[in-house]
Design a protein around this motif. Structure first.
Motif, PDB file in Angstrom:
ATOM      1  N   PHE A  66      36.663  19.166  60.583  1.00 38.01           N
ATOM      2  CA  PHE A  66      37.293  18.582  61.767  1.00 38.01           C
ATOM      3  C   PHE A  66      36.371  18.537  62.989  1.00 38.01           C
ATOM      4  O   PHE A  66      36.809  18.168  64.072  1.00 38.01           O
ATOM      5  CB  PHE A  66      38.545  19.387  62.138  1.00 38.01           C
ATOM      6  N   GLY A  67      35.103  18.927  62.801  1.00 36.15           N
ATOM      7  CA  GLY A  67      34.201  19.023  63.944  1.00 36.15           C
ATOM      8  C   GLY A  67      34.050  17.724  64.706  1.00 36.15           C
ATOM      9  O   GLY A  67      33.986  17.726  65.943  1.00 36.15           O
ATOM     10  N   SER A 112      36.511  29.349  59.316  1.00 36.24           N
ATOM     11  CA  SER A 112      36.089  28.683  60.545  1.00 36.24           C
ATOM     12  C   SER A 112      34.923  27.724  60.284  1.00 36.24           C
ATOM     13  O   SER A 112      34.837  26.655  60.895  1.00 36.24           O
ATOM     14  CB  SER A 112      35.708  29.714  61.605  1.00 36.24           C
ATOM     15  N   THR A 113      34.025  28.094  59.357  1.00 32.77           N
ATOM     16  CA  THR A 113      32.954  27.173  58.971  1.00 32.77           C
ATOM     17  C   THR A 113      33.541  25.907  58.358  1.00 32.77           C
ATOM     18  O   THR A 113      33.144  24.782  58.708  1.00 32.77           O
ATOM     19  CB  THR A 113      31.998  27.831  57.964  1.00 32.77           C
ATOM     20  N   ALA A 114      34.493  26.089  57.456  1.00 30.66           N
ATOM     21  CA  ALA A 114      35.134  24.935  56.806  1.00 30.66           C
ATOM     22  C   ALA A 114      35.836  24.065  57.837  1.00 30.66           C
ATOM     23  O   ALA A 114      35.781  22.823  57.758  1.00 30.66           O
ATOM     24  CB  ALA A 114      36.121  25.419  55.745  1.00 30.66           C
ATOM     25  N   ALA A 115      36.480  24.688  58.825  1.00 33.50           N
ATOM     26  CA  ALA A 115      37.160  23.912  59.865  1.00 33.50           C
ATOM     27  C   ALA A 115      36.155  23.092  60.669  1.00 33.50           C
ATOM     28  O   ALA A 115      36.416  21.927  61.013  1.00 33.50           O
ATOM     29  CB  ALA A 115      37.943  24.846  60.785  1.00 33.50           C
ATOM     30  N   GLY A 116      35.010  23.688  60.987  1.00 26.79           N
ATOM     31  CA  GLY A 116      33.982  22.953  61.713  1.00 26.79           C
ATOM     32  C   GLY A 116      33.439  21.786  60.912  1.00 26.79           C
ATOM     33  O   GLY A 116      33.190  20.701  61.452  1.00 26.79           O
ATOM     34  N   LEU A 117      33.270  21.996  59.601  1.00 25.17           N
ATOM     35  CA  LEU A 117      32.752  20.932  58.742  1.00 25.17           C
ATOM     36  C   LEU A 117      33.771  19.806  58.558  1.00 25.17           C
ATOM     37  O   LEU A 117      33.409  18.628  58.487  1.00 25.17           O
ATOM     38  CB  LEU A 117      32.370  21.509  57.377  1.00 25.17           C
ATOM     39  N   PHE A 163      33.057  30.275  66.949  1.00 22.95           N
ATOM     40  CA  PHE A 163      31.654  30.466  66.608  1.00 22.95           C
ATOM     41  C   PHE A 163      31.356  29.804  65.264  1.00 22.95           C
ATOM     42  O   PHE A 163      30.361  29.074  65.100  1.00 22.95           O
ATOM     43  CB  PHE A 163      31.364  31.959  66.564  1.00 22.95           C
ATOM     44  N   GLY A 164      32.214  30.058  64.276  1.00 21.66           N
ATOM     45  CA  GLY A 164      32.035  29.453  62.959  1.00 21.66           C
ATOM     46  C   GLY A 164      32.160  27.943  62.995  1.00 21.66           C
ATOM     47  O   GLY A 164      31.429  27.225  62.293  1.00 21.66           O
ATOM     48  N   MET A 165      33.069  27.440  63.829  1.00 24.87           N
ATOM     49  CA  MET A 165      33.230  25.996  63.954  1.00 24.87           C
ATOM     50  C   MET A 165      31.979  25.363  64.572  1.00 24.87           C
ATOM     51  O   MET A 165      31.550  24.287  64.158  1.00 24.87           O
ATOM     52  CB  MET A 165      34.471  25.679  64.785  1.00 24.87           C
ATOM     53  N   ILE A 166      31.401  26.052  65.552  1.00 25.96           N
ATOM     54  CA  ILE A 166      30.165  25.555  66.164  1.00 25.96           C
ATOM     55  C   ILE A 166      29.070  25.447  65.108  1.00 25.96           C
ATOM     56  O   ILE A 166      28.320  24.461  65.059  1.00 25.96           O
ATOM     57  CB  ILE A 166      29.709  26.494  67.298  1.00 25.96           C
ATOM     58  N   TYR A 167      28.979  26.475  64.256  1.00 20.51           N
ATOM     59  CA  TYR A 167      27.970  26.442  63.197  1.00 20.51           C
ATOM     60  C   TYR A 167      28.185  25.253  62.274  1.00 20.51           C
ATOM     61  O   TYR A 167      27.236  24.530  61.920  1.00 20.51           O
ATOM     62  CB  TYR A 167      27.980  27.737  62.392  1.00 20.51           C
ATOM     63  N   GLY A 168      29.432  25.031  61.852  1.00 18.69           N
ATOM     64  CA  GLY A 168      29.723  23.913  60.954  1.00 18.69           C
ATOM     65  C   GLY A 168      29.359  22.582  61.585  1.00 18.69           C
ATOM     66  O   GLY A 168      28.753  21.713  60.939  1.00 18.69           O
ATOM     67  N   ILE A 169      29.695  22.410  62.867  1.00 19.98           N
ATOM     68  CA  ILE A 169      29.388  21.165  63.574  1.00 19.98           C
ATOM     69  C   ILE A 169      27.874  20.986  63.693  1.00 19.98           C
ATOM     70  O   ILE A 169      27.330  19.898  63.472  1.00 19.98           O
ATOM     71  CB  ILE A 169      30.049  21.173  64.965  1.00 19.98           C
ATOM     72  N   ALA A 170      27.175  22.084  64.061  1.00 20.99           N
ATOM     73  CA  ALA A 170      25.724  22.019  64.237  1.00 20.99           C
ATOM     74  C   ALA A 170      25.022  21.735  62.917  1.00 20.99           C
ATOM     75  O   ALA A 170      24.006  21.025  62.881  1.00 20.99           O
ATOM     76  CB  ALA A 170      25.218  23.326  64.834  1.00 20.99           C
ATOM     77  N   ALA A 171      25.549  22.288  61.824  1.00 23.63           N
ATOM     78  CA  ALA A 171      24.933  22.052  60.516  1.00 23.63           C
ATOM     79  C   ALA A 171      24.998  20.578  60.140  1.00 23.63           C
ATOM     80  O   ALA A 171      24.014  19.996  59.672  1.00 23.63           O
ATOM     81  CB  ALA A 171      25.626  22.907  59.456  1.00 23.63           C
ATOM     82  N   LEU A 172      26.145  19.959  60.352  1.00 21.80           N
ATOM     83  CA  LEU A 172      26.273  18.536  60.056  1.00 21.80           C
ATOM     84  C   LEU A 172      25.355  17.707  60.949  1.00 21.80           C
ATOM     85  O   LEU A 172      24.727  16.743  60.491  1.00 21.80           O
ATOM     86  CB  LEU A 172      27.722  18.092  60.236  1.00 21.80           C
TER      87      LEU A 172
END
Length: 247
Positions: A171-172, A164-169, A29-38
């Protein structure tokens, strides 16, 4: 004093332990957020800062999706506010358990009060509240260290959300599209439902929310889901009060 410190540490670690399984749904979920934010053009530092300060997964995800769609400030603010309205009812439900604590503790616990932390912490309070009714000598503020359990659960979720946010940002862009991490959002809430259905209050909330979602499905902007959430939480809080009065 040493015994109290040991007990507080034990409660804190118990909260961390019981919250940890929910991170299986929170991490994607956090990774999705990071990817979507970028994807929405949000700078990585700002997206990470939002996770640390706002700390509201569903609202953060909706905000970046609406930004990507070109929505204005007022629709974004109203939507995120409605999504987070359920936290007011979470607070009302937890108030009786934490009102004896100093203000600094109440503010800290309010900050970490999320869906997942609430689901774990409220069960701890409800289970031991019934036992304490038969052992009144253990209910004083000195002996009641369950706020440390609450803090442990909330801190575990907070730390998992930041990572998880950092991981999405970071490695997303390298994650294959066929992984379809979107499954994490419903998975997280299914896990919460499984926990809360153990108690009568959770059963009442689920039943009323389910009926409300069906009854208000035709409302625009998915407001039917918001209405269902409010009705479900109100039913759960009402059930808790009725059960306490019956004791």
């Amino acid at each position: 004093m040493a015994h109290t410190g040991t007990s507080a540490r034990r409660e804190f670690l118990a909260g961390c332990r019981d919250e940890a399984p929910l991170l299986l749904g929170v991490a994607p979920f956090g990774m999705i957020y990071g990817i979507a934010a970028l994807a929405a053009g949000v700078p990585a530092w700002l997206a990470q800062l939002a996770s640390a300060i706002v700390f509201a997964g569903a609202a953060q995800l909706v905000i970046v999706q609406m930004l990507a769609a070109g929505a204005g400030f007022i629709p974004i603010a109203l939507t995120s506010g409605l999504l987070n309205l359920r936290h007011v009812l979470y607070s009302a439900s937890m108030a009786e358990y934490v009102r004896h604590l100093p203000r600094r503790w109440r503010l800290l616990l309010a900050y970490v009060l999320t869906d997942e932390a609430y689901a774990v912490a409220v069960l701890r309070y409800q289970q031991r509240h019934a036992a304490a009714a038969d052992h009144a000598e253990h209910t004083n503020a000195t002996a009641d260290l369950r706020h440390w359990y609450f803090l442990g659960a909330g801190f575990t979720l907070w730390a998992g959300w930041q990572l998880s946010t950092a991981a999405g940002l970071l490695f997303g862009t390298t994650i294959p599209p066929e992984w379809e991490l979107d499954f994490a959002v419903p998975l997280t809430f299914i896990a919460l439902l499984t926990l809360l259905l153990r108690e009568r209050a959770g059963q009442a909330a689920a039943l009323v929310a389910g009926l409300g979602a069906l009854a208000f499905a035709a409302l625009p902007y998915k407001l039917g889901l918001v209405a269902a959430i409010v009705l479900g939480l109100a039913a759960g809080a009402w059930t808790v009060r009725r059960l306490e009065q019956a004791r």
